[in-house]
Design an enzyme around this catalytic site. Structure first.
Site, PDB file in Angstrom:
ATOM      1  CG  PHE A 285      -9.590  -2.223  -0.251  1.00  0.00           C
ATOM      2  CD1 PHE A 285      -9.764  -3.555  -0.588  1.00  0.00           C
ATOM      3  CD2 PHE A 285      -8.344  -1.661  -0.400  1.00  0.00           C
ATOM      4  CE1 PHE A 285      -8.701  -4.304  -1.081  1.00  0.00           C
ATOM      5  CE2 PHE A 285      -7.278  -2.405  -0.891  1.00  0.00           C
ATOM      6  CZ  PHE A 285      -7.454  -3.730  -1.230  1.00  0.00           C
TER       7      PHE A 285
ATOM      8  CG  ASP B 123      -6.552   3.245   5.087  1.00  0.00           C
ATOM      9  OD1 ASP B 123      -5.679   3.884   4.446  1.00  0.00           O
ATOM     10  OD2 ASP B 123      -6.823   2.056   4.853  1.00  0.00           O
TER      11      ASP B 123
ATOM     12  CE  LYS C 144      -3.002   2.390  -2.284  1.00  0.00           C
ATOM     13  NZ  LYS C 144      -2.389   1.185  -2.833  1.00  0.00           N
TER      14      LYS C 144
END
Length: 419
Positions: free
Chosen positions: A150, A235, A264
């Site tokens: 994802f 990532d 984030k």
């Protein structure tokens, strides 16, 4: 004058859920709790009920809700200068670059806003590096990705997703990606060809249910990329900045990526901030006009990110994630609840996978909400647990009591359809 008022009647109870369902696109399926306030690990709904947040904005709120030092930086900077675009320089960008590079041992930074933008930026830069530096014929570059990944919701990213729910109905997709099983170093080695320019993977697959690869996998990926002269892109948008008990998850295997993506928690939950961290060889292929963002590197974002990084380190949140995460992992594994198939985790990135006959994780998340604990289900049978890194032992034990009660208790009723 219009026939209806723009603002609702303050004397009538406001139907937040009904209005959201009626006017909003149904691209999310949230729990039916309407949050109005947050502090640390706690959030309160519009009726004043308190909950312990065990999602932390998918790790965007690692530093806890409304951290006072980050809030102060946001307020101070918002009164001075918020946006210049990169057409001009601002006095927050260079210190941000300097502090981020020093902390992560990076040589170059490309600032963006969202995690998906960081992923797209890395793909562009690594492809261009492959053509200009490695000599791959134009238009033939390939990037190896992992099944179960994802990396965001853009057309390019969902094009190499293996989740049919993510892909269905959105094609055609961007070519140039080769998918291999996650955690399988032999499959990764077999997929490398002269056209390969990079390998893109998550150190731990969060959205897939906190899937942790076998020991040595990241090190093997690093060695393969070094041997073949290709870029390793990690990532770390969810796993990075303390979530797994290290600043970056790559540190658990003592490696360094060629390109690292963070986001984030770089914002502390206040403002979208992401970054591509790399070196001159990779990011040096981008020239003026070839990539950019109106808001990327804006002074407000830089000031927020600088404060978010400082509190993460200075207040010991990374070490706390390691300690409390180990405590919670051991307690969850010791529950002995028959419906629990497996408990996985590293630091405060945890997952409880239920047996299929338990009836799905959603109903357990609904039951935990009624107990004052907010969690997120994923992939049908898995409950994700990722509280803010400021959680204390007492707060962790409070959460564990409720998890034990719900997981070992009667099977909760299924939520209504569509909810």
């Amino acid at each position: 004058m219009p026939d209806t008022a723009i603002t609702p009647d303050p004397r009538a109870p406001y139907d937040h859920i009904g209005v959201e369902e009626r006017l909003g696109a149904h691209n999310y399926r949230p729990l039916d709790v309407v949050l109005a306030r947050g502090q640390g690990v706690w959030v309160w709904d519009v009726e004043g009920n308190r909950y312990l947040d065990c999602l932390a904005g998918y790790s965007a709120v690692n530093q806890g809700h409304c951290h006072p030092r980050i809030r102060a930086a946001l307020i101070e900077q918002s009164g001075r200068l918020t946006l210049t675009s990169r057409a001009f320089r601002n006095d927050q960008l260079a210190p941000y670059f300097e502090e981020l590079c020093a902390l992560t041992r990076s040589h170059k930074v490309l600032p963006m806003n969202t995690g998906a933008e960081a992923v797209e930026t890395a793909i562009k830069a690594v492809r261009k590096w492959g053509y200009e530096v490695r000599g791959v014929p134009e238009g033939e570059a390939e990037i190896i990705v992992c099944a179960g990944n994802f990396h965001g919701r853009t057309i390019t990213v969902i094009g190499f997703s293996s989740d049919p729910e993510t892909r269905g109905g959105f094609g055609p997709f961007t070519p140039g990606f080769v998918t291999v099983p996650f955690g399988d170093a032999a499959a990764l080695a077999a997929a490398i060809t002269p056209r390969t320019v990079g390998v893109l993977l998550e150190p731990i697959q969060g959205e897939a249910g906190v899937i942790i690869p076998p020991p040595g996998y990241l090190r093997a990926a690093r060695e393969l990329c070094t041997r073949h002269g290709i870029t390793l892109i990690l990532d770390e948008i969810q796993t990075g900045l303390g979530r797994t008990g290290k600043l970056l998850a790559e540190e658990h295997e003592g490696i360094e990526a060629d390109v690292t993506l963070v986001g984030k928690a770089l914002s502390g939950g206040f403002y979208p901030v992401s970054a591509v961290l790399s070196n001159t060889e990779v990011l040096g292929v981008l020239r003026p006009g070839q990539h950019g963002s109106t808001f990327g590197g804006n002074p407000l974002a830089c000031a927020v990110a600088r404060a978010a990084l400082r509190v993460l380190v200075e207040e010991g949140m990374i070490g706390n994630a390691a300690r409390i995460g180990a405590r919670m992992l051991a307690a969850l594994r010791g529950l002995g609840a028959p419906r629990v198939r497996e408990v996985r985790g590293r630091g405060l990135m945890l997952a409880v996978e239920l047996h299929p006959d338990a009836g799905g994780a959603r109903r357990f998340c609904e039951a935990l909400r009624r107990e004052g604990l907010l969690c997120k289900d994923t992939h049908g049978h898995t409950i994700r647990l990722s509280p803010p890194l400021v959680i204390t032992e007492a707060e962790a034990d409070w959460a564990l009591e409720r998890l034990a009660r719900v997981l070992a208790g009667p099977t909760p009723e299924a939520p209504p359809p569509g909810r």
